[in-house]
Write an enzyme that holds these catalytic residues in place. Structure first.
Site, PDB file in Angstrom:
ATOM      1  N   ARG A   8      -0.397  -8.853  13.051  1.00  0.00           N
ATOM      2  CA  ARG A   8      -1.328  -7.979  12.798  1.00  0.00           C
ATOM      3  C   ARG A   8      -1.969  -8.333  11.589  1.00  0.00           C
ATOM      4  NH1 ARG A   8       3.901  -5.203  10.958  1.00  0.00           N
ATOM      5  NH2 ARG A   8       3.230  -4.011   9.484  1.00  0.00           N
ATOM      6  N   ARG A  62     -10.173   1.066   8.477  1.00  0.00           N
ATOM      7  CA  ARG A  62      -9.598  -0.663   8.612  1.00  0.00           C
ATOM      8  C   ARG A  62     -10.504  -1.858   9.613  1.00  0.00           C
ATOM      9  NH1 ARG A  62      -3.825   0.069   8.186  1.00  0.00           N
ATOM     10  NH2 ARG A  62      -2.750  -1.407   9.210  1.00  0.00           N
ATOM     11  N   ARG A  99      10.895  -0.894  11.448  1.00  0.00           N
ATOM     12  CA  ARG A  99       9.962  -0.648  12.148  1.00  0.00           C
ATOM     13  C   ARG A  99      10.185  -1.612  12.819  1.00  0.00           C
ATOM     14  NH1 ARG A  99       4.336   0.403   7.896  1.00  0.00           N
ATOM     15  NH2 ARG A  99       3.603  -0.591   9.680  1.00  0.00           N
ATOM     16  N   LYS A 156       0.574  -1.182  -0.256  1.00  0.00           N
ATOM     17  CA  LYS A 156       0.266  -0.248   0.029  1.00  0.00           C
ATOM     18  C   LYS A 156       0.799   1.010   0.120  1.00  0.00           C
ATOM     19  CE  LYS A 156      -2.585  -1.229   3.996  1.00  0.00           C
ATOM     20  NZ  LYS A 156      -1.392  -1.997   4.203  1.00  0.00           N
ATOM     21  N   ARG A 204      11.557  -5.611   4.897  1.00  0.00           N
ATOM     22  CA  ARG A 204      11.406  -4.569   5.220  1.00  0.00           C
ATOM     23  C   ARG A 204      12.282  -3.484   6.046  1.00  0.00           C
ATOM     24  NH1 ARG A 204       5.693  -2.036   5.586  1.00  0.00           N
ATOM     25  NH2 ARG A 204       6.206  -2.699   7.426  1.00  0.00           N
TER      26      ARG A 204
HETATM   27  P1  AP5 Z   1       4.591  -1.506   2.027  1.00  0.00           P
HETATM   28  O1  AP5 Z   1       4.886  -0.604   0.803  1.00  0.00           O
HETATM   29  O2  AP5 Z   1       5.134  -0.632   2.954  1.00  0.00           O
HETATM   30  O3  AP5 Z   1       3.913  -2.473   2.634  1.00  0.00           O
HETATM   31  P2  AP5 Z   1       2.093  -1.521   3.401  1.00  0.00           P
HETATM   32  O4  AP5 Z   1       0.597  -2.953   2.135  1.00  0.00           O
HETATM   33  O5  AP5 Z   1       2.254  -0.397   3.852  1.00  0.00           O
HETATM   34  O6  AP5 Z   1       2.465  -2.476   4.497  1.00  0.00           O
HETATM   35  P3  AP5 Z   1       2.330  -1.595   6.485  1.00  0.00           P
HETATM   36  O7  AP5 Z   1       3.138  -3.044   7.153  1.00  0.00           O
HETATM   37  O8  AP5 Z   1       2.472  -0.784   6.263  1.00  0.00           O
HETATM   38  O9  AP5 Z   1       0.769  -2.079   6.565  1.00  0.00           O
HETATM   39  P4  AP5 Z   1       0.530  -1.828   7.873  1.00  0.00           P
HETATM   40  O10 AP5 Z   1      -1.319  -2.234   7.281  1.00  0.00           O
HETATM   41  O11 AP5 Z   1       0.938  -3.028   8.655  1.00  0.00           O
HETATM   42  O12 AP5 Z   1       0.611  -0.859   8.823  1.00  0.00           O
HETATM   43  P5  AP5 Z   1       0.142   0.848   8.844  1.00  0.00           P
HETATM   44  O13 AP5 Z   1       1.315   1.424   8.996  1.00  0.00           O
HETATM   45  O14 AP5 Z   1      -0.828   0.755   7.906  1.00  0.00           O
HETATM   46  O15 AP5 Z   1       5.644  -3.190   1.011  1.00  0.00           O
HETATM   47  C1  AP5 Z   1       6.304  -4.021   2.898  1.00  0.00           C
HETATM   48  C2  AP5 Z   1       7.395  -3.994   1.725  1.00  0.00           C
HETATM   49  O16 AP5 Z   1       7.386  -4.824   0.764  1.00  0.00           O
HETATM   50  C3  AP5 Z   1       8.461  -2.974   1.384  1.00  0.00           C
HETATM   51  O17 AP5 Z   1       9.745  -3.330   2.275  1.00  0.00           O
HETATM   52  C4  AP5 Z   1       8.402  -2.798   0.283  1.00  0.00           C
HETATM   53  O18 AP5 Z   1       9.969  -2.597  -0.239  1.00  0.00           O
HETATM   54  C5  AP5 Z   1       8.402  -4.481  -0.800  1.00  0.00           C
HETATM   55  N1  AP5 Z   1       7.540  -4.432  -1.474  1.00  0.00           N
HETATM   56  C6  AP5 Z   1       6.486  -4.072  -1.742  1.00  0.00           C
HETATM   57  N2  AP5 Z   1       6.046  -4.276  -2.981  1.00  0.00           N
HETATM   58  C7  AP5 Z   1       7.285  -5.430  -3.562  1.00  0.00           C
HETATM   59  C8  AP5 Z   1       6.517  -6.540  -5.304  1.00  0.00           C
HETATM   60  N3  AP5 Z   1       5.937  -5.306  -5.628  1.00  0.00           N
HETATM   61  N4  AP5 Z   1       7.438  -7.100  -5.112  1.00  0.00           N
HETATM   62  C9  AP5 Z   1       8.914  -6.741  -3.490  1.00  0.00           C
HETATM   63  N5  AP5 Z   1       8.631  -6.174  -2.358  1.00  0.00           N
HETATM   64  C10 AP5 Z   1       8.026  -5.676  -2.513  1.00  0.00           C
HETATM   65  O19 AP5 Z   1      -0.233   0.849   9.951  1.00  0.00           O
HETATM   66  C11 AP5 Z   1       0.189   0.200  11.381  1.00  0.00           C
HETATM   67  C12 AP5 Z   1      -0.699  -0.190  12.867  1.00  0.00           C
HETATM   68  O20 AP5 Z   1      -0.362   1.654  12.642  1.00  0.00           O
HETATM   69  C13 AP5 Z   1      -1.476  -0.863  12.545  1.00  0.00           C
HETATM   70  O21 AP5 Z   1      -0.788  -2.233  13.049  1.00  0.00           O
HETATM   71  C14 AP5 Z   1      -2.453  -0.111  13.530  1.00  0.00           C
HETATM   72  O22 AP5 Z   1      -1.889  -0.336  14.909  1.00  0.00           O
HETATM   73  C15 AP5 Z   1      -2.153   1.224  13.400  1.00  0.00           C
HETATM   74  N6  AP5 Z   1      -3.056   2.017  12.516  1.00  0.00           N
HETATM   75  C16 AP5 Z   1      -2.920   2.441  10.867  1.00  0.00           C
HETATM   76  N7  AP5 Z   1      -3.536   2.743  10.462  1.00  0.00           N
HETATM   77  C17 AP5 Z   1      -5.134   2.637  11.260  1.00  0.00           C
HETATM   78  C18 AP5 Z   1      -6.778   2.574  11.423  1.00  0.00           C
HETATM   79  N8  AP5 Z   1      -6.590   2.730  10.304  1.00  0.00           N
HETATM   80  N9  AP5 Z   1      -6.791   1.942  12.400  1.00  0.00           N
HETATM   81  C19 AP5 Z   1      -6.654   1.381  13.517  1.00  0.00           C
HETATM   82  N10 AP5 Z   1      -5.146   1.772  13.703  1.00  0.00           N
HETATM   83  C20 AP5 Z   1      -3.797   1.703  12.589  1.00  0.00           C
HETATM   84 MG    MG Z   2       2.227   0.987   4.630  1.00  0.00          MG
END
Ligand code: AP5
Ligand code: MG
Ligand code: ZN
Length: 219
Positions: free
Chosen positions: A175, A92, A164, A17, A131
């Protein structure tokens, strides 16, 4: 449907994402709104909200709906959101999606695209454990798939790359479980509204980006 790009990116942790949101933001000149990034910044700054949120994040749990909804409501009022935006990691839960509907209704606005990125669980784990993120500019890397030119250093700004806190194996498992329980039902929610489009998220980053832009060019 209006051609305005009010986009939700849906997908499990590690689906890409954040990676894709940055590219979409650049292409269409609209802001990326990542609730995860906002919460991590608050945690790094040591605000009360950030400290509270970090407890949930470190367990792999969701931060309470009212907190996140409040942050997004505020962010959407900024003028840079008037011509579109990409919501990355929000909504979410079904409650968050309903709250977003109310917020947008009041503005006479609405979501125009929901893109769901699907990736198998094994691949998600591999992506998350490898990552690395730049502490200074936030650029993302992967030790095997998107390695920096020089180990531990950002290509763009020379900043330090870090892992992270929630990318430890046990937290990743939590997660993914939380995603399946609370976020996956949103796919059905947006399908019923006729908004959801799916993109298969394995393959190269540019290949997936072109599939997403195809969806975004449909009207
Ligand atoms: P990346 O692009 O970082 O993936 P992502 O989908 O953004 O993954 P996240 O871990 O950020 O998602 P998340 O939903 O768990 O975390 P968030 O920060 O939203 O890609 C991942 C890796 O793969 C990278 O190293 C990249 O280089 C690699 N990659 C990407 N595409 C690739 C490809 N095609 N091929 C190979 N490699 C590739 O949330 C974190 C925490 O915050 C949650 O757990 C929660 O506690 C809180 N939070 C955030 N939003 C909310 C909400 N709306 N409600 C409640 N709690 C929330
Ligand atoms: Mg992300
Ligand atoms: Zn950097």
């Amino acid at each position: 449907m209006s051609n305005k790009k009010n986009i939700i990116l849906l997908g499990p942790p590690g689906a890409g994402k954040g990676t894709q949101a940055v590219k979409i933001a650049e292409k269409y000149n609209i802001p990326q709104i990542s609730t995860g990034d906002i919460l991590r910044r608050a945690a790094a700054a040591g605000t009360n909200l950030g400290k509270e949120a970090k407890k949930f994040m470190d367990r792999g749990d969701l931060v309470p709906d009212e907190v996140v909804v409040g942050l997004v409501d505020e962010r959407l009022m900024d003028t840079d959101c008037k011509d579109g935006y990409i919501l990355d990691g929000f909504p979410r839960t079904v409650e968050q999606a309903k709250a977003l509907d109310l917020i947008l209704d009041e503005k006479g606005d609405g979501i125009t695209y929901v893109v769901s990125i699907d990736v198998d669980e094994d691949e998600l784990i591999e992506r998350l454990t490898g990552r690395r993120t730049c502490r200074k500019c936030g650029k993302m890397y992967h030790v095997a798939f998107e390695p920096p030119k020089s180990e531990g250093k950002c290509d763009k700004c020379d900043g330090e790359l870090y892992q992270r806190d929630d990318d430890k194996k046990e937290t990743i498992t939590a997660r993914l479980r939380v995603y399946n329980e609370k976020t996956e039902p949103l796919i059905e929610y947006f399908s019923k509204k006729g908004l959801k489009r799916s993109v298969h998220g394995s393959g190269g980053i540019d290949e997936i980006f072109s599939k997403i832009t195809e969806v975004l060019e449909e009207s």
